[in-house]
Design a protein around this motif. Structure first.
Motif, PDB file in Angstrom:
ATOM      1  N   VAL A 151     -35.019   9.956  33.168  1.00 46.00           N
ATOM      2  CA  VAL A 151     -34.232  11.392  32.376  1.00 46.00           C
ATOM      3  C   VAL A 151     -32.841  11.032  32.782  1.00 46.00           C
ATOM      4  CG1 VAL A 151     -34.884  13.504  30.860  1.00 46.00           C
ATOM      5  CG2 VAL A 151     -36.912  11.843  31.722  1.00 46.00           C
ATOM      6  N   THR A 152     -31.592  11.090  31.716  1.00 49.94           N
ATOM      7  CA  THR A 152     -30.481  11.245  31.815  1.00 49.94           C
ATOM      8  C   THR A 152     -30.543  12.991  32.773  1.00 49.94           C
ATOM      9  OG1 THR A 152     -29.950  12.324  29.861  1.00 49.94           O
ATOM     10  CG2 THR A 152     -29.589   9.341  30.849  1.00 49.94           C
ATOM     11  N   GLN A 153     -29.052  12.518  33.221  1.00 45.48           N
ATOM     12  CA  GLN A 153     -29.217  14.857  33.802  1.00 45.48           C
ATOM     13  C   GLN A 153     -28.857  15.176  32.666  1.00 45.48           C
ATOM     14  OE1 GLN A 153     -29.575  16.494  36.392  1.00 45.48           O
ATOM     15  NE2 GLN A 153     -28.023  17.826  35.533  1.00 45.48           N
ATOM     16  N   ARG A 154     -28.041  14.205  31.662  1.00 41.74           N
ATOM     17  CA  ARG A 154     -27.921  15.664  30.416  1.00 41.74           C
ATOM     18  C   ARG A 154     -28.533  15.646  29.522  1.00 41.74           C
ATOM     19  NH1 ARG A 154     -23.160  13.581  27.374  1.00 41.74           N
ATOM     20  NH2 ARG A 154     -24.359  14.910  25.095  1.00 41.74           N
ATOM     21  N   ASP A 155     -29.850  14.813  29.294  1.00 47.54           N
ATOM     22  CA  ASP A 155     -31.189  14.826  28.993  1.00 47.54           C
ATOM     23  C   ASP A 155     -31.707  16.337  28.995  1.00 47.54           C
ATOM     24  OD1 ASP A 155     -30.883  13.014  27.274  1.00 47.54           O
ATOM     25  OD2 ASP A 155     -31.796  11.208  27.714  1.00 47.54           O
ATOM     26  N   ILE A 156     -31.800  16.193  30.883  1.00 46.82           N
ATOM     27  CA  ILE A 156     -32.624  17.334  31.556  1.00 46.82           C
ATOM     28  C   ILE A 156     -32.357  18.728  30.913  1.00 46.82           C
ATOM     29  CG2 ILE A 156     -32.737  18.238  33.888  1.00 46.82           C
ATOM     30  CD1 ILE A 156     -33.239  15.191  34.557  1.00 46.82           C
ATOM     31  N   GLU A 157     -30.306  18.623  31.098  1.00 51.20           N
ATOM     32  CA  GLU A 157     -29.685  19.959  30.693  1.00 51.20           C
ATOM     33  C   GLU A 157     -30.612  20.369  29.796  1.00 51.20           C
ATOM     34  OE1 GLU A 157     -26.082  18.870  31.759  1.00 51.20           O
ATOM     35  OE2 GLU A 157     -26.531  18.730  33.656  1.00 51.20           O
ATOM     36  N   LYS A 158     -30.928  19.668  28.150  1.00 50.99           N
ATOM     37  CA  LYS A 158     -30.316  19.928  27.386  1.00 50.99           C
ATOM     38  C   LYS A 158     -32.379  20.603  27.057  1.00 50.99           C
ATOM     39  CE  LYS A 158     -30.987  17.504  22.194  1.00 50.99           C
ATOM     40  NZ  LYS A 158     -31.170  19.259  22.000  1.00 50.99           N
ATOM     41  N   LEU A 159     -33.101  19.713  27.872  1.00 47.11           N
ATOM     42  CA  LEU A 159     -34.643  20.218  27.840  1.00 47.11           C
ATOM     43  C   LEU A 159     -34.667  21.903  28.405  1.00 47.11           C
ATOM     44  CD1 LEU A 159     -36.328  16.975  29.448  1.00 47.11           C
ATOM     45  CD2 LEU A 159     -36.577  17.944  26.941  1.00 47.11           C
ATOM     46  N   MET A 160     -33.766  21.514  29.365  1.00 47.56           N
ATOM     47  CA  MET A 160     -34.592  22.921  29.889  1.00 47.56           C
ATOM     48  C   MET A 160     -34.251  24.098  28.918  1.00 47.56           C
ATOM     49  SD  MET A 160     -32.427  22.277  34.044  1.00 47.56           S
ATOM     50  CE  MET A 160     -31.400  23.373  33.142  1.00 47.56           C
ATOM     51  N   VAL A 161     -32.414  23.959  28.216  1.00 47.11           N
ATOM     52  CA  VAL A 161     -31.734  25.167  27.351  1.00 47.11           C
ATOM     53  C   VAL A 161     -32.848  24.625  26.198  1.00 47.11           C
ATOM     54  CG1 VAL A 161     -29.890  25.572  26.147  1.00 47.11           C
ATOM     55  CG2 VAL A 161     -29.315  24.782  28.700  1.00 47.11           C
TER      56      VAL A 161
END
Ligand code: SAH
Length: 344
Positions: A151-161
Motif C-alpha cells: 500500500v503506498t504511503q499516500r494510500d495509507i494516509e488517505k485510509l487513516m484520514v
C-alpha cells in the motif's frame, strides 16, 4: 483487575448509548458472547428482545441518568454487573510507536491507545502478532494487500484520514518510534491538512533497543559519549562518510544491509581503522535473533548471510558487549562445571 471469562455462547447485556458502548459490544462479540443491547434506561421495561437472565451485565458509563435502578435489580437478582468507562471521543488518529517487536516493550500509552481503537492500520515491523489480544478494533495490514501489492504511503494516509472522518478512533501502529525513519511526520501532516485531530505516542526505537538485545550499549562511559543514527536506505555521500568517521562515537545504521558494502568502503576511505568493531543484529527480540560481530575491514564478508530487519553498530561499544558476553559465557561455563562436580 483483569479477569478472563469463557463467554462463548453466553448472553451478555451491554447497557449504554451506541457511541459509548461500541467498543464493549465489539469486545463481547469477539469473545463469542450473544450480545443484547439496551441503549437507554427507558428501554429496560418490557423490551421482548432482552434475555430473562443474562450471564453478565456490562454497564457502560455513558453519562445518562437513570441506569441505577436497573443495575440494582440485576445485582439483587444475583446477576454479575461489570461496569466500564465509555469509549473515548471518536474521529481522531493516534500514531503509535510499537517498539522493536517485543510485547513488553510496548508503552502503557500504546496499550491504552490500542484498547480504545476502532481500527488499527499496522505494518510488518509493528508487533502485530499480539494485536488481537490487545484490541477488539478492526485490524488492517497496510504492509501488503491481499494481492501482495504494497500500500503506498499516500494510500495509507488517505485510509487513516477517511476512517477518522467516518467517526472512528484510528491507530496507526508502526515499528519502533514513529518519528525515527517512520514517516510519522508525513502522516501527522496528512491528518492536520484534513482537519483530523492527531497525536503521537512515542515508542522504543530499534536504534537503541536492538543493539541492547545483543548486549551492546550505544554509549558507555570512557568508550563512547555519543551515538549517531543513520538511515542506510540509500548510500551516504562522501561528505557524510567523512563526518561520521570524524565523530569518534557510536554509529547505528537502520535499513543498512543493502548498502553495507558502500558504507564500509566509504568509512575506510574517510580514514576509519579497519579493526573498528562492528556488529549486525538481525531480527531483534524475535525468533531467530542473531548477532554477527566483526570489524570494518571484514564485515562485508562476515555479514554475507545477513538480511533485514537488522541494525548495524559501528564502534568500540561492540567490544563492551563482547566482554560482557564472554563474562556471561564464562559464568555459564563455571555453573555447568559446578553442576557436573555436584553430580559426580
Ligand atoms: N521507526 C523504526 C525504524 C523504521 S526503519 C524504529 O524506530 O525502530 C526500519 C528499520 O528498523 C529496519 O530496516 C531495521 O534496520 C530496523 N529494525 C526495526 N525493528 C527491528 C528489529 N526487531 N530487529 C532488527 N532491526 C529492526
Amino acid at each position: 483487575m483483569q479477569l478472563t471469562l469463557d463467554l462463548e455462547g453466553r448472553e451478555v447485556l451491554v447497557t449504554g448509548s451506541e457511541h459509548a458502548a461500541r467498543q464493549a459490544v465489539r469486545r463481547f462479540e469477539a469473545a463469542g458472547a450473544v450480545v443484547y443491547r439496551l441503549t437507554t434506561p427507558r428501554g429496560a421495561d418490557g423490551d421482548g428482545q432482552l434475555p430473562e437472565r443474562p450471564f453478565l451485565v456490562a454497564a457502560v458509563d455513558d453519562g445518562q441518568p437513570g441506569w441505577e435502578p436497573l443495575l440494582r435489580r440485576c445485582r439483587e437478582a444475583g446477576i454479575p454487573v461489570a461496569t466500564e468507562p465509555a469509549a473515548g471521543p471518536a474521529g481522531h488518529v493516534t500514531l503509535v510507536g510499537g517498539g522493536p517487536g517485543a510485547l513488553d516493550l510496548l508503552t502503557v500509552g500504546a496499550i491504552n491507545a490500542l484498547r480504545d481503537a476502532d481500527v488499527v492500520f499496522y505494518d510488518r515491523l509493528a508487533p502485530y502478532q499480539e494485536l488481537a489480544r490487545l484490541t477488539s478494533a478492526e485490524l488492517v495490514d497496510v504492509g501488503k494487500r491481499p494481492g501482495h501489492h504494497k500500500v503506498t504511503q499516500r494510500d495509507i494516509e488517505k485510509l487513516m484520514v477517511d476512517a477518522a472522518l467516518a467517526g472512528n478512533n484510528v491507530v496507526r501502529l508502526k515499528g519502533g518510534d514513529p518519528y525515527v525513519f517512520g514517516r510519522g511526520g508525513e502522516e501527522v501532516a496528512a491528518c492536520v491538512d484534513a482537519g483530523v485531530p492527531v497525536r503521537v505516542v512515542s515508542g522504543v526505537t530499534s536504534a537503541i533497543s536492538v543493539p541492547a538485545a545483543a548486549g551492546i550499549p550505544v554509549t558507555h562511559r570512557e568508550v563512547s559519549h555519543m551515538f549517531t543514527v543513520v538511515s542506510g536506505h540509500a548510500p551516504l555521500t562522501e561528505d557524510e562518510h567523512t563526518h561520521l568517521a570524524g565523530l569518534g562515537g557510536t554509529i547505528v545504521v537502520l535499513m543498512g544491509i543493502g548498502t553495507l558494502p558502500q558504507l564500509a568502503a566509504g568509512l575506510r576511505r574517510a580514514g576509519m581503522r579497519p579493526d573498528m568493531p562492528m556488529a549486525v543484529v538481525e531480527r531483534g527480540y524475535r525468533p531467530g535473533q542473531r548477532t554477527t560481530i566483526s570489524d570494518l575491514g571484514n564485515i562485508v564478508t562476515a555479514s554475507s548471510g545477513c538480511s533485514n530487519p537488522a541494525v548495524l553498530v559501528i564502534g568500540e561499544v561492540v567490544r563492551v558487549a563482547e566482554a560482557n558476553l564472554n563474562h556471561a559465557g564464562a559464568a555459564a561455563h563455571l555453573d555447568r562445571l559446578a553442576a557436573s562436580l555436584l553430580e559426580a
